[in-house]
Write an enzyme that holds these catalytic residues in place. Structure first.
Site, PDB file in Angstrom:
ATOM      1  CB  SER A   4      -2.185  -9.716  -2.513  1.00  0.00           C
ATOM      2  OG  SER A   4      -2.296  -8.719  -3.505  1.00  0.00           O
ATOM      3  CE  LYS A   5       0.554  -6.899   4.452  1.00  0.00           C
ATOM      4  NZ  LYS A   5       1.639  -7.887   4.639  1.00  0.00           N
ATOM      5  NE  ARG A   6      -1.651  -7.161  -6.762  1.00  0.00           N
ATOM      6  CZ  ARG A   6      -2.455  -7.319  -7.795  1.00  0.00           C
ATOM      7  NH1 ARG A   6      -2.913  -6.271  -8.450  1.00  0.00           N
ATOM      8  NH2 ARG A   6      -2.820  -8.518  -8.173  1.00  0.00           N
TER       9      ARG A   6
END
Ligand code: GLU
Length: 483
Positions: free
Chosen positions: A255-257
């Site tokens: 995911s984006k993190r």
């Protein structure tokens, strides 16, 4: 029978291309091309609420940038069009009605209120209670004649089990009683995704269906649909999840993190399409001889389904960066200049940058194009720095000898007739020899004063050459003043 291999990439136009989608597209392409087959693009836009402007262009652009050329699709046409699901809207209903006629599907007139109440009663996980499955025919006819809105549901077998083969996950069996009587055709006449994909894949003669393993649980339902129609089941190729590494060492769904997760964001982070393609190919597929560097053509030659692994793949940004560095160094200086120019301009906005020199010092060192502005920012503006930077053990420099070196070299460089690489080189090296100093003892203070920072692309000579006489001498004098 010698059937042509036909694969399809069927993205929903969401406005970006997640690396998981890109991997699906790539594997579909490779499965087709490794067997002399066709790669088809189909746009799945039936979820009208989720449509995003320009999203289809993102798909075309991405496929084009990575070189996945489709043989059939909305823009290039083909025998089995249209290739946009919303333009196929009217093709699905007759198939649903055929199943109703054959007793494999049924009209369901349940109202939203009834379904909501049912849902409330059952809590999460409860499915449709098959209320309309056995309505008497007269009742069905009456409701249809009255124009009561309906959906069409699939009649799942109530007993037994369904088994299917997946090329990656092997044999999978589910109990039929676990399967809900899923909706095939919605009240608005649109098919559900689960129905449309089966009709489309069949009518487009798709032989291999490649998709993420999040679809694995739907595969038995698809399988039952193929069986209900008496159609040949395609080869299912479900791909493992792509995970990201968390700070504590554990992994979770990418995911984006974890970093950039879409092709566009990876491009914005300074990666090259070839590097991304090469890296993504290896996310879940292992070549027989552990080769790492692959062109798209090379991949198409080597790819085979039995090399796909079912264990989740971990997206490793460091590894991608390594690939990217390799691809950057594989470019000709002219190609690199074209790629780097926009970034050079960020550091040299007004002036004509000394492009060939920058290429020379940067191409061997850059691993992501976005590093460039920061790496060369000091050419534009001398950073503020502490005089302690002049002290370096390995080069045997301290504040005293740095001062002396700067004093002497300023005088020598002022008198240098031609400001070029060889001139600067000979001047500094001769000085070191005459003084009996290590080259490093001369180069270190000159480089620090010229750059104002510890780490620089290129050494003292290259930096002085790029800065030019006037700016170089100004900086060396500033350095000397600090000492
Ligand atoms: N439109 C679906 C998606 O983008 C495609 C799934 C499939 O390949 O069947 O997730």
């Amino acid at each position: 029978m010698n059937m042509e291999v036909r694969t399809r990439y069927a993205p929903s136009p969401t406005g970006f291309m997640h690396v998981g989608n890109l991997r699906t597209a790539l594997y579909e392409y490779l499965i087709a091309k490794s067997q002399g087959g066709k790669f088809i693009l189909r746009i799945e836009d039936t979820d009208q609420e989720r449509l995003v402007d320009g999203a289809v262009e993102v798909i075309y652009r991405t496929l084009d940038m990575v070189g996945l050329k489709h043989d059939e699709g909305p823009d290039v046409g083909g025998e089995y069009g249209p290739y946009v699901q919303s333009q196929r809207k009217d093709m699905y209903k007759p198939y649903a009605e055929q199943l109703v006629k054959e007793g494999k599907a049924y009209y369901c007139f349940c109202t939203k209120e009834r379904l909501d109440a049912l849902h409330q009663e059952q809590g999460v996980g409860g499915g449709y209670d098959r209320h309309c499955r056995d309505l008497p025919q007269e009742e069905v006819d009456r409701l249809l004649a009255q124009g009561v809105p309906y959906v069409i549901r699939q009649k799942m077998p109530l007993e037994g089990s369904t088994t299917f083969q997946d090329a990656v996950y092997g044999e999978i069996t589910v109990e039929n009683k676990e399967l809900e009587d899923q909706i095939l055709l919605k009240a608005d006449g649109y098919p559900t995704y689960n129905f449309a994909n089966v009709i489309d894949d069949h009518s487009m003669h798709i032989t291999h269906v490649v998709r993420g393993c999040e679809y694995l649980s739907s595969a038995p339902k698809y399988n039952l649909l193929y069986e209900a129609f008496g159609w040949e089941v395609p080869t299912y190729v479900h791909l493992p999840l792509i995970m990201g590494k968390n700070e504590d060492g554990s992994v979770s769904k990418l995911s984006k993190r974890h970093g950039a997760t879409s092709f566009e964001d990876l491009m914005a982070d300074g990666y090259l399409p070839e590097a991304v393609t090469n890296y993504i190919a290896l996310l879940g597929w292992c070549p027989k001889d552990n080769q790492e560097m692959f062109t798209l053509e090379g991949l198409a030659e080597s790819f085979s389904i039995d090399g796909i692994s079912k264990s989740p793949a971990v997206f490793d940004y460091d590894k991608l960066t390594w690939f990217n560095g390799e691809y950057i160094r594989g470019k000709s200086p002219e190609e690199f200049l074209q790629l780097a120019k926009p970034y050079f301009r960020q550091a040299f906005p007004d002036t004509e940058a000394p492009y060939p020199k920058l290429v020379e010092i940067l191409q061997p060192r850059v691993t992501r194009l976005t590093q460039i502005p920061e790496m060369i920012g000091f050419f534009q503006k001398l950073p503020g720095y502490e005089k302690e930077l002049f002290i370096n053990k390995k080069s045997k420099t301290n504040l005293e000898n740095s001062k002396e070196v700067l004093e002497d070299t300023i005088a020598l460089l002022e008198a240098l007739p031609n400001w070029n690489h060889d001139g600067i080189h000979d001047c500094l090296i001769q000085y070191a020899q005459e003084k009996g100093l290590k080259n490093g003892t001369v180069m270190w203070p000159v480089r620090i004063a010229a750059a104002g920072q510890l780490v620089t692309p290129g050494g003292a000579i290259e930096i002085l050459e790029i800065l030019g006489r006037e700016e170089s001498l100004r900086r060396l004098r500033l350095g000397l003043a600090k000492l």
